[in-house]
Design an enzyme around this catalytic site. Structure first.
Site, PDB file in Angstrom:
ATOM      1  N   LYS A 112      14.902 -13.554  -2.818  1.00 23.92           N
ATOM      2  CA  LYS A 112      15.119 -12.946  -1.496  1.00 23.92           C
ATOM      3  C   LYS A 112      15.788 -13.915  -0.541  1.00 23.92           C
ATOM      4  O   LYS A 112      16.642 -13.521   0.240  1.00 23.92           O
ATOM      5  CB  LYS A 112      13.789 -12.481  -0.894  1.00 23.92           C
ATOM      6  N   LYS A 195      16.347  -4.808 -12.876  1.00 26.32           N
ATOM      7  CA  LYS A 195      15.356  -3.785 -12.507  1.00 26.32           C
ATOM      8  C   LYS A 195      15.913  -2.899 -11.398  1.00 26.32           C
ATOM      9  O   LYS A 195      16.757  -3.341 -10.605  1.00 26.32           O
ATOM     10  CB  LYS A 195      14.046  -4.439 -12.070  1.00 26.32           C
ATOM     11  N   LYS A 198      15.578  -1.502  -4.395  1.00 25.78           N
ATOM     12  CA  LYS A 198      16.250  -1.133  -3.152  1.00 25.78           C
ATOM     13  C   LYS A 198      17.360  -2.111  -2.806  1.00 25.78           C
ATOM     14  O   LYS A 198      18.438  -1.716  -2.382  1.00 25.78           O
ATOM     15  CB  LYS A 198      15.234  -1.168  -1.997  1.00 25.78           C
TER      16      LYS A 198
HETATM   17  P1  TYM Z   1       7.083  -3.330  -3.532  1.00 23.77           P
HETATM   18  O1  TYM Z   1       6.917  -2.565  -2.265  1.00 23.77           O
HETATM   19  O2  TYM Z   1       8.333  -4.080  -3.723  1.00 23.77           O
HETATM   20  O3  TYM Z   1       6.922  -2.366  -4.767  1.00 23.77           O
HETATM   21  C1  TYM Z   1       5.812  -1.469  -4.895  1.00 23.77           C
HETATM   22  C2  TYM Z   1       5.407  -1.402  -6.355  1.00 23.77           C
HETATM   23  O4  TYM Z   1       6.497  -0.917  -7.157  1.00 23.77           O
HETATM   24  C3  TYM Z   1       6.673  -1.762  -8.271  1.00 23.77           C
HETATM   25  N1  TYM Z   1       8.088  -1.737  -8.682  1.00 23.77           N
HETATM   26  C4  TYM Z   1       8.517  -1.490  -9.926  1.00 23.77           C
HETATM   27  N2  TYM Z   1       7.861  -1.202 -11.064  1.00 23.77           N
HETATM   28  C5  TYM Z   1       8.617  -0.987 -12.168  1.00 23.77           C
HETATM   29  N3  TYM Z   1       9.964  -1.021 -12.181  1.00 23.77           N
HETATM   30  C6  TYM Z   1      10.675  -1.303 -11.074  1.00 23.77           C
HETATM   31  N4  TYM Z   1      11.990  -1.322 -11.093  1.00 23.77           N
HETATM   32  C7  TYM Z   1       9.943  -1.556  -9.872  1.00 23.77           C
HETATM   33  N5  TYM Z   1      10.300  -1.848  -8.599  1.00 23.77           N
HETATM   34  C8  TYM Z   1       9.169  -1.961  -7.891  1.00 23.77           C
HETATM   35  C9  TYM Z   1       6.250  -3.131  -7.794  1.00 23.77           C
HETATM   36  O5  TYM Z   1       5.923  -3.984  -8.862  1.00 23.77           O
HETATM   37  C10 TYM Z   1       5.054  -2.785  -6.924  1.00 23.77           C
HETATM   38  O6  TYM Z   1       3.880  -2.675  -7.704  1.00 23.77           O
HETATM   39  N6  TYM Z   1       4.441  -7.524  -2.781  1.00 23.77           N
HETATM   40  C11 TYM Z   1       4.315  -6.118  -3.136  1.00 23.77           C
HETATM   41  C12 TYM Z   1       3.426  -5.340  -2.205  1.00 23.77           C
HETATM   42  C13 TYM Z   1       2.047  -5.892  -2.020  1.00 23.77           C
HETATM   43  C14 TYM Z   1       0.978  -5.847  -2.933  1.00 23.77           C
HETATM   44  C15 TYM Z   1      -0.119  -6.438  -2.272  1.00 23.77           C
HETATM   45  C16 TYM Z   1       0.847  -5.372  -4.247  1.00 23.77           C
HETATM   46  C17 TYM Z   1       1.592  -6.497  -0.871  1.00 23.77           C
HETATM   47  N7  TYM Z   1       0.283  -6.826  -1.037  1.00 23.77           N
HETATM   48  C18 TYM Z   1      -1.366  -6.593  -2.909  1.00 23.77           C
HETATM   49  C19 TYM Z   1      -0.389  -5.524  -4.869  1.00 23.77           C
HETATM   50  C20 TYM Z   1      -1.476  -6.120  -4.203  1.00 23.77           C
HETATM   51  C21 TYM Z   1       5.705  -5.491  -3.080  1.00 23.77           C
HETATM   52  O7  TYM Z   1       6.574  -5.968  -2.400  1.00 23.77           O
HETATM   53  O8  TYM Z   1       5.830  -4.310  -3.753  1.00 23.77           O
END
Ligand code: TYM
Length: 332
Positions: A112, A195, A198
């Site tokens: 990022k 992957k 966004k």
């Molecule tokens: P975020 O908002 O980027 O994504 C949400 C969830 O979607 C999953 N994901 C995917 N899984 C499979 N293939 C893909 N291409 C793909 N893109 C996204 C992510 O792995 C995620 O599970 N840091 C985290 C949010 C967070 C969080 C937490 C998660 C904040 N606190 C505590 C678990 C526990 C995030 O940015 O997810």
């Protein structure tokens, strides 16, 4: 009941297919068997610049999509991260037991910050994973349902839980990542080597759940495959086709061998046309349900208020214990 905790960023407006298949789908299933806490992580969202009005709208929109996907406020605790101040409070404590080098190894930060450039890289973006550690530990979560890209953050959580417990006495439950192999990583439709995301995907490679279903169908039909014609699951050599098979199988319940057999001798065109229909049939009611929740912001906000109250009860207890363990004088 064992406990699960997970979060999703509100930034995007629409969730994408990777979010749903990699994470949210599992959240829905786990609310049946687990004491489940799910949140929209607006504190994490502001690690990169956000327009305040847009962030507020996106937070409601994320909540509506989670409900539309099948989360039920009677079966899980659904809340917004900033409504529970304990997240920021515990994050500070965890910041203070994290090594600078340890935080520097987080790959999401490296990606990022490279994308945003040094000038636009905040300290918040650097400490982002440590806030996530606090999110998980506050709820004494046993498991964390996420996609593969979040594994490293769950590993950091385990390291810090262990460190805190060793230094200050048993306080936090050791959480395990809950990552389903089949859907751990959903790939970009145009570039199946990366992957779906966004920020990195081209518009044609990214399936937004709230897009016009026609637009989505078109993207599926023009997904990049390979020069072969055999529909076979082989992620290494046939990444594009394998990704389509994963999506197909997960949304319909058909097994991969079933699908391979069904498309034997039919080629990629038939597979893509059918999958476009499968996805359309899924997103059409999903969009309608999301809109219905958005049309009733009072109910939405009431759900979040109840969720925050339930979440705070748990989070406050853990924070009080952690504060005591590190030696803070209780406020009288
Ligand atoms: P975020 O908002 O980027 O994504 C949400 C969830 O979607 C999953 N994901 C995917 N899984 C499979 N293939 C893909 N291409 C793909 N893109 C996204 C992510 O792995 C995620 O599970 N840091 C985290 C949010 C967070 C969080 C937490 C998660 C904040 N606190 C505590 C678990 C526990 C995030 O940015 O997810």
């Amino acid at each position: 009941r064992p406990r699960v905790l997970s979060g999703i960023q509100p930034t995007s407006g629409s969730f994408h297919l990777g979010n749903y298949l990699g994470a949210v789908r599992q959240w829905v299933a786990l609310q049946e068997s687990h004491d489940a806490f799910y949140m929209v992580v607006d504190l994490h969202a502001i690690t990169v610049p956000q327009d305040p009005e847009a962030l507020r709208a996106a937070t409601r929109q994320a909540t509506a999509q989670l409900l539309a996907a099948g989360l039920e406020p009677e079966r899980c605790t659904l809340f917004v991260q900033s409504h529970v101040p304990e997240h920021a409070q515990l994050a500070w404590v965890m910041n203070c037991i994290t090594g600078f080098g340890e935080a520097s190894r987080m790959t999401q930060f490296k990606d990022k910050s490279a994308r945003h450039g040094a000038a636009a890289t905040s300290v918040g973006l650097f400490t982002y994973p440590i806030l996530q550690v606090a999110d998980i530990l506050l709820y004494q979560a046993d498991a964390v349902p996420v996609g593969e890209d979040q594994r490293q953050h769950v590993e950091l959580t385990r390291d810090l839980a262990e460190r805190f417990n060793t230094r200050f006495g048993q306080t936090f439950t050791m959480p395990a990542p809950y990552i389903l192999k089949e859907t751990a990583k959903i790939y970009d439709l145009q570039d199946p080597g990366i992957k779906m995301s966004k920020s990195a995907s081209s518009p044609k490679g990214l399936v937004n759940l709230l897009d016009e279903p026609k637009v989505t169908a078109k993207k599926i039909k023009s997904a990049v495959t390979d020069t072969d014609t055999v529909v076979r699951y082989d992620p290494e050599h046939k990444a594009g086709v394998s990704n389509l098979l994963t999506i197909y199988s997960t949304l319909t319940g058909a097994t991969i061998p079933d699908l391979e057999q069904r498309y034997e001798g039919k080629g990629y065109g038939a597979l893509k046309t059918d999958l476009a229909e499968v996805v359309t049939e899924w997103v059409t009611p999903f969009r309608e349900r999301t809109q219905a929740f958005l049309d009733d912001p009072e109910t939405l906000d009431a759900i979040l208020a109840t969720g925050a109250e339930k979440a705070r009860a748990v989070a406050a207890e853990t924070l009080a214990q952690a504060y005591d363990r590190v030696g803070f004088l209780p406020a009288k």
